[in-house]
Design a protein around this motif. Structure first.
Motif, short mmCIF file in Angstrom:
data_model
loop_
_atom_site.label_atom_id
_atom_site.label_comp_id
_atom_site.label_asym_id
_atom_site.label_seq_id
_atom_site.Cartn_x
_atom_site.Cartn_y
_atom_site.Cartn_z
N UNK A 214 -9.11 -27.24 10.41
CA UNK A 214 -10.32 -26.51 10.03
C UNK A 214 -11.23 -26.41 11.24
N UNK A 215 -11.79 -25.25 11.44
CA UNK A 215 -12.68 -24.98 12.57
C UNK A 215 -14.04 -24.56 12.06
N UNK A 216 -15.06 -24.81 12.88
CA UNK A 216 -16.41 -24.44 12.47
C UNK A 216 -16.80 -23.04 12.96
N UNK A 217 -16.14 -22.55 14.01
CA UNK A 217 -16.43 -21.19 14.48
C UNK A 217 -15.19 -20.57 15.11
N UNK A 218 -15.22 -19.26 15.26
CA UNK A 218 -14.07 -18.53 15.77
C UNK A 218 -13.88 -18.71 17.28
N UNK A 219 -14.88 -19.19 17.99
CA UNK A 219 -14.71 -19.43 19.43
C UNK A 219 -13.66 -20.51 19.67
N UNK A 220 -13.59 -21.49 18.79
CA UNK A 220 -12.60 -22.55 18.93
C UNK A 220 -11.19 -22.03 18.60
N UNK A 221 -11.10 -20.97 17.81
CA UNK A 221 -9.79 -20.41 17.47
C UNK A 221 -9.09 -19.87 18.71
N UNK A 222 -9.83 -19.28 19.63
CA UNK A 222 -9.24 -18.76 20.87
C UNK A 222 -8.59 -19.90 21.67
N UNK A 223 -9.24 -21.06 21.69
CA UNK A 223 -8.70 -22.23 22.38
C UNK A 223 -7.36 -22.65 21.76
N UNK A 224 -7.30 -22.73 20.44
CA UNK A 224 -6.09 -23.16 19.76
C UNK A 224 -4.99 -22.12 19.85
N UNK A 225 -5.38 -20.85 19.90
CA UNK A 225 -4.37 -19.80 19.97
C UNK A 225 -3.68 -19.78 21.33
N UNK A 226 -4.33 -20.25 22.38
CA UNK A 226 -3.67 -20.38 23.67
C UNK A 226 -2.57 -21.43 23.61
N UNK A 227 -2.81 -22.51 22.91
CA UNK A 227 -1.82 -23.59 22.80
C UNK A 227 -0.74 -23.29 21.77
N UNK A 228 -1.13 -22.60 20.69
CA UNK A 228 -0.20 -22.25 19.62
C UNK A 228 -0.27 -20.74 19.41
N UNK A 229 0.60 -19.97 20.08
CA UNK A 229 0.52 -18.50 19.98
C UNK A 229 0.75 -17.96 18.56
N UNK A 230 1.43 -18.70 17.72
CA UNK A 230 1.70 -18.24 16.35
C UNK A 230 0.60 -18.65 15.36
N UNK A 231 -0.51 -19.16 15.85
CA UNK A 231 -1.61 -19.59 14.98
C UNK A 231 -2.18 -18.41 14.23
N UNK A 232 -2.54 -18.65 12.95
CA UNK A 232 -3.14 -17.58 12.15
C UNK A 232 -4.23 -18.16 11.25
N UNK A 233 -5.21 -17.31 10.95
CA UNK A 233 -6.33 -17.71 10.11
C UNK A 233 -5.90 -17.59 8.65
N UNK A 234 -6.11 -18.67 7.89
CA UNK A 234 -5.74 -18.69 6.48
C UNK A 234 -6.93 -18.29 5.61
#
Length: 53
Positions: free
Chosen positions: A32-52
């Motif tokens: 769980x993330x508090x904002x979408x800025x952190x999603x960019x960080x995780x998407x670099x490490x996990x390219x298949x990451x998706x928002x549920x």
């Protein structure tokens, strides 16, 4: 003399007034993330990451 048992915290505490974003990193891992800025960080490490939700 017995000591008091510690209570287990099995879930994260919910922050008041902040909408949390659930993200699936891979087939097993969800975070769980508090904002979408952190999603960019995780998407670099996990390219298949998706928002549920």
């Amino acid at each position: 003399m017995p000591r008091k048992k510690k209570t287990l915290i099995l879930t994260q505490q919910v922050k008041e007034g902040i909408k949390m974003i659930k993200v699936q990193l891979d087939a097993r891992t969800m975070i769980t993330l508090s904002n979408m800025n952190r999603f960019a960080f995780w998407q670099q490490r996990y390219p298949l990451a998706k928002v549920i939700g």
